[in-house]
Structures are given as structure tokens and as C-alpha cells.
Design an enzyme around this catalytic site. Structure first.
Site, PDB file in Angstrom:
ATOM      1  N   CYS A   3      -8.221 -32.957 -33.934  1.00 53.97           N
ATOM      2  CA  CYS A   3      -8.673 -31.701 -33.595  1.00 53.97           C
ATOM      3  C   CYS A   3     -10.214 -31.479 -33.955  1.00 53.97           C
ATOM      4  O   CYS A   3     -10.597 -31.613 -35.167  1.00 53.97           O
ATOM      5  CB  CYS A   3      -8.084 -30.203 -34.280  1.00 53.97           C
ATOM      6  SG  CYS A   3      -8.913 -28.859 -33.915  1.00 53.97           S
ATOM      7  N   ASP A  29     -22.941 -22.943 -31.210  1.00 50.80           N
ATOM      8  CA  ASP A  29     -22.149 -23.669 -30.136  1.00 50.80           C
ATOM      9  C   ASP A  29     -23.171 -24.683 -29.581  1.00 50.80           C
ATOM     10  O   ASP A  29     -24.496 -24.262 -29.461  1.00 50.80           O
ATOM     11  CB  ASP A  29     -21.887 -22.691 -29.203  1.00 50.80           C
ATOM     12  CG  ASP A  29     -20.847 -23.124 -28.095  1.00 50.80           C
ATOM     13  OD1 ASP A  29     -19.803 -22.820 -27.889  1.00 50.80           O
ATOM     14  OD2 ASP A  29     -21.373 -24.102 -27.305  1.00 50.80           O
ATOM     15  N   HIS A  45      -5.789 -24.375 -38.877  1.00 50.95           N
ATOM     16  CA  HIS A  45      -5.590 -24.682 -37.488  1.00 50.95           C
ATOM     17  C   HIS A  45      -4.659 -23.785 -36.779  1.00 50.95           C
ATOM     18  O   HIS A  45      -3.231 -23.834 -37.243  1.00 50.95           O
ATOM     19  CB  HIS A  45      -5.137 -26.176 -37.601  1.00 50.95           C
ATOM     20  CG  HIS A  45      -4.941 -26.437 -35.834  1.00 50.95           C
ATOM     21  ND1 HIS A  45      -6.144 -27.021 -35.130  1.00 50.95           N
ATOM     22  CD2 HIS A  45      -4.145 -26.475 -34.937  1.00 50.95           C
ATOM     23  CE1 HIS A  45      -5.731 -27.016 -33.854  1.00 50.95           C
ATOM     24  NE2 HIS A  45      -4.367 -26.963 -33.814  1.00 50.95           N
ATOM     25  N   ASN A  85     -11.242 -17.295 -25.670  1.00 53.03           N
ATOM     26  CA  ASN A  85     -10.377 -18.032 -24.365  1.00 53.03           C
ATOM     27  C   ASN A  85      -9.207 -18.448 -24.726  1.00 53.03           C
ATOM     28  O   ASN A  85      -8.918 -19.215 -25.682  1.00 53.03           O
ATOM     29  CB  ASN A  85     -11.183 -18.988 -23.700  1.00 53.03           C
ATOM     30  CG  ASN A  85     -12.685 -18.298 -23.138  1.00 53.03           C
ATOM     31  OD1 ASN A  85     -12.736 -17.371 -22.594  1.00 53.03           O
ATOM     32  ND2 ASN A  85     -13.631 -19.395 -23.296  1.00 53.03           N
ATOM     33  N   HIS A  96      -8.318 -25.072 -30.834  1.00 52.16           N
ATOM     34  CA  HIS A  96      -8.234 -24.298 -32.073  1.00 52.16           C
ATOM     35  C   HIS A  96      -9.201 -23.156 -32.111  1.00 52.16           C
ATOM     36  O   HIS A  96     -10.268 -23.198 -31.367  1.00 52.16           O
ATOM     37  CB  HIS A  96      -9.296 -25.492 -33.176  1.00 52.16           C
ATOM     38  CG  HIS A  96      -9.247 -24.763 -34.332  1.00 52.16           C
ATOM     39  ND1 HIS A  96      -8.984 -25.709 -35.470  1.00 52.16           N
ATOM     40  CD2 HIS A  96      -9.682 -23.967 -35.185  1.00 52.16           C
ATOM     41  CE1 HIS A  96      -9.191 -25.077 -36.605  1.00 52.16           C
ATOM     42  NE2 HIS A  96      -9.553 -23.845 -36.249  1.00 52.16           N
ATOM     43  N   HIS A  98     -10.951 -19.957 -31.341  1.00 48.16           N
ATOM     44  CA  HIS A  98     -12.218 -19.479 -31.891  1.00 48.16           C
ATOM     45  C   HIS A  98     -12.627 -18.399 -31.286  1.00 48.16           C
ATOM     46  O   HIS A  98     -12.299 -18.206 -30.162  1.00 48.16           O
ATOM     47  CB  HIS A  98     -13.111 -20.843 -31.600  1.00 48.16           C
ATOM     48  CG  HIS A  98     -12.979 -21.382 -30.385  1.00 48.16           C
ATOM     49  ND1 HIS A  98     -12.041 -22.228 -29.752  1.00 48.16           N
ATOM     50  CD2 HIS A  98     -14.024 -21.296 -28.972  1.00 48.16           C
ATOM     51  CE1 HIS A  98     -12.076 -22.332 -28.706  1.00 48.16           C
ATOM     52  NE2 HIS A  98     -13.277 -22.031 -28.059  1.00 48.16           N
TER      53      HIS A  98
HETATM   54  P1  5GP Z   1     -13.858 -22.706 -25.139  1.00 45.38           P
HETATM   55  O1  5GP Z   1     -14.313 -23.122 -23.903  1.00 45.38           O
HETATM   56  O2  5GP Z   1     -12.705 -23.301 -25.689  1.00 45.38           O
HETATM   57  O3  5GP Z   1     -13.568 -21.237 -25.117  1.00 45.38           O
HETATM   58  O4  5GP Z   1     -15.080 -23.048 -25.938  1.00 45.38           O
HETATM   59  C1  5GP Z   1     -15.263 -24.228 -26.706  1.00 45.38           C
HETATM   60  C2  5GP Z   1     -16.739 -24.184 -26.994  1.00 45.38           C
HETATM   61  O5  5GP Z   1     -16.860 -25.273 -27.810  1.00 45.38           O
HETATM   62  C3  5GP Z   1     -17.609 -24.344 -25.932  1.00 45.38           C
HETATM   63  O6  5GP Z   1     -18.540 -23.330 -25.932  1.00 45.38           O
HETATM   64  C4  5GP Z   1     -18.446 -25.816 -26.290  1.00 45.38           C
HETATM   65  O7  5GP Z   1     -19.869 -25.601 -25.909  1.00 45.38           O
HETATM   66  C5  5GP Z   1     -18.406 -25.822 -27.643  1.00 45.38           C
HETATM   67  N1  5GP Z   1     -18.255 -26.976 -28.324  1.00 45.38           N
HETATM   68  C6  5GP Z   1     -17.546 -28.133 -27.889  1.00 45.38           C
HETATM   69  N2  5GP Z   1     -17.716 -29.294 -28.463  1.00 45.38           N
HETATM   70  C7  5GP Z   1     -18.468 -28.908 -29.402  1.00 45.38           C
HETATM   71  C8  5GP Z   1     -19.077 -29.568 -30.737  1.00 45.38           C
HETATM   72  O8  5GP Z   1     -18.862 -30.929 -31.084  1.00 45.38           O
HETATM   73  N3  5GP Z   1     -19.780 -28.966 -31.285  1.00 45.38           N
HETATM   74  C9  5GP Z   1     -20.312 -27.545 -31.244  1.00 45.38           C
HETATM   75  N4  5GP Z   1     -21.254 -27.029 -32.056  1.00 45.38           N
HETATM   76  N5  5GP Z   1     -19.834 -26.882 -30.215  1.00 45.38           N
HETATM   77  C10 5GP Z   1     -18.962 -27.577 -29.327  1.00 45.38           C
HETATM   78 ZN    ZN Z   2      -7.859 -27.546 -35.621  1.00 45.08          ZN
END
Ligand code: 5GP
Ligand code: ZN
Length: 112
Positions: A3, A29, A45, A85, A96, A98
Site C-alpha cells: 500500500c 499531495d 490501514h 473519494n 488507503h 485519505h
Molecule cells: P484519490 O484520487 O485516491 O482520491 O487521491 C489520491 C491522491 O494521492 C492524488 O491526489 C495523488 O496526486 C496523490 N498521490 C499519489 N501518489 C502519491 C505519492 O507518491 N505521494 C504523494 N504525496 N501523493 C500521491
Molecule cells: Zn495502507
């Protein structure tokens, strides 16, 4: 477990940390959608909102206790948005739980 956010919490993958306590980790992000874009995650988790239950919901309370502190530290006195989301239609890309904190400008009124 493979993860991404568990690895970030453990420090196995670098991140730009904004806040940390016993239950919560927050970091910038990697692909910011606003001048301030912080991800707030439980250290435990939990996959997404669908997996919140009576056993783990204390983590969610801790997250929402942390969010105002993070917002203040990020100078979001004028307001901000908190988003999570969930699943395919919600366009969740990291499995995971967030919460996105978005701010630093007037955000668009519509999200969908
Ligand atoms: P989701 O689309 O699942 O709601 O959001 C996932 C978020 O994680 C996205 O906004 C994406 O830019 C961010 N993200 C993905 N991989 C990484 C990473 O390796 N480091 C950081 N800091 N953010 C990440
Ligand atoms: Zn996790």
C-alpha cells in the site's frame, strides 16, 4: 501489504510531511489541485469510507480533530474544502482512506 500510503506513513517512500500524531499522518499531495493540497490519512490501514465501522471509527475522529490544526498551520483562515473519494465512481486511486484538504484560493462551487 503493498500500500503506497502505508509505505509513506512508515517513511519507506518520502513525503512532504505537514502533520503527524499517534493516529494521523498528513502530507502534501504530489500533484496539487489547489495552492494548498494536503492528504490526511489514518495510520491504520482502512481502505475507504466503505470500511469505516465501530471498530475503527476512532481514527476518523482523530483525523477530524487534526484537520483544523492542519488548516491553521497552512494559513487557511479563509476556508477550505475536505474531500474523500470512495471506490470506482468516486475516482479513488489510492486504496488507503485519505481526506484531501484543498484551499489557498476560492474553489469552484461545483464538483460534479
Ligand atoms: P484519490 O484520487 O485516491 O482520491 O487521491 C489520491 C491522491 O494521492 C492524488 O491526489 C495523488 O496526486 C496523490 N498521490 C499519489 N501518489 C502519491 C505519492 O507518491 N505521494 C504523494 N504525496 N501523493 C500521491
Ligand atoms: Zn495502507
Amino acid at each position: 501489504m503493498d500500500c503506497l500510503f502505508c509505505k509513506i506513513i512508515k517513511g519507506e517512500i518520502p513525503s512532504s510531511k505537514v502533520y503527524e500524531d499517534e493516529y494521523v499522518y498528513a502530507f502534501n499531495d504530489i500533484n496539487p489541485m489547489a495552492p494548498v493540497h494536503v492528504l490526511v490519512v489514518p495510520k491504520a490501514h482502512i481502505k475507504n469510507v466503505d470500511e469505516i465501522n465501530g471498530e475503527n471509527s476512532a481514527n476518523i475522529a482523530k483525523i477530524f480533530e487534526a484537520i483544523p490544526k492542519i488548516a491553521k498551520a497552512c494559513s487557511l483562515e479563509n476556508g477550505y474544502r475536505v474531500i474523500t473519494n470512495c471506490g470506482e465512481d468516486g475516482c479513488q486511486s489510492v486504496m488507503h482512506l485519505h481526506f484531501h484538504i484543498l484551499g489557498g484560493k476560492k474553489l469552484p462551487e461545483t464538483m460534479a
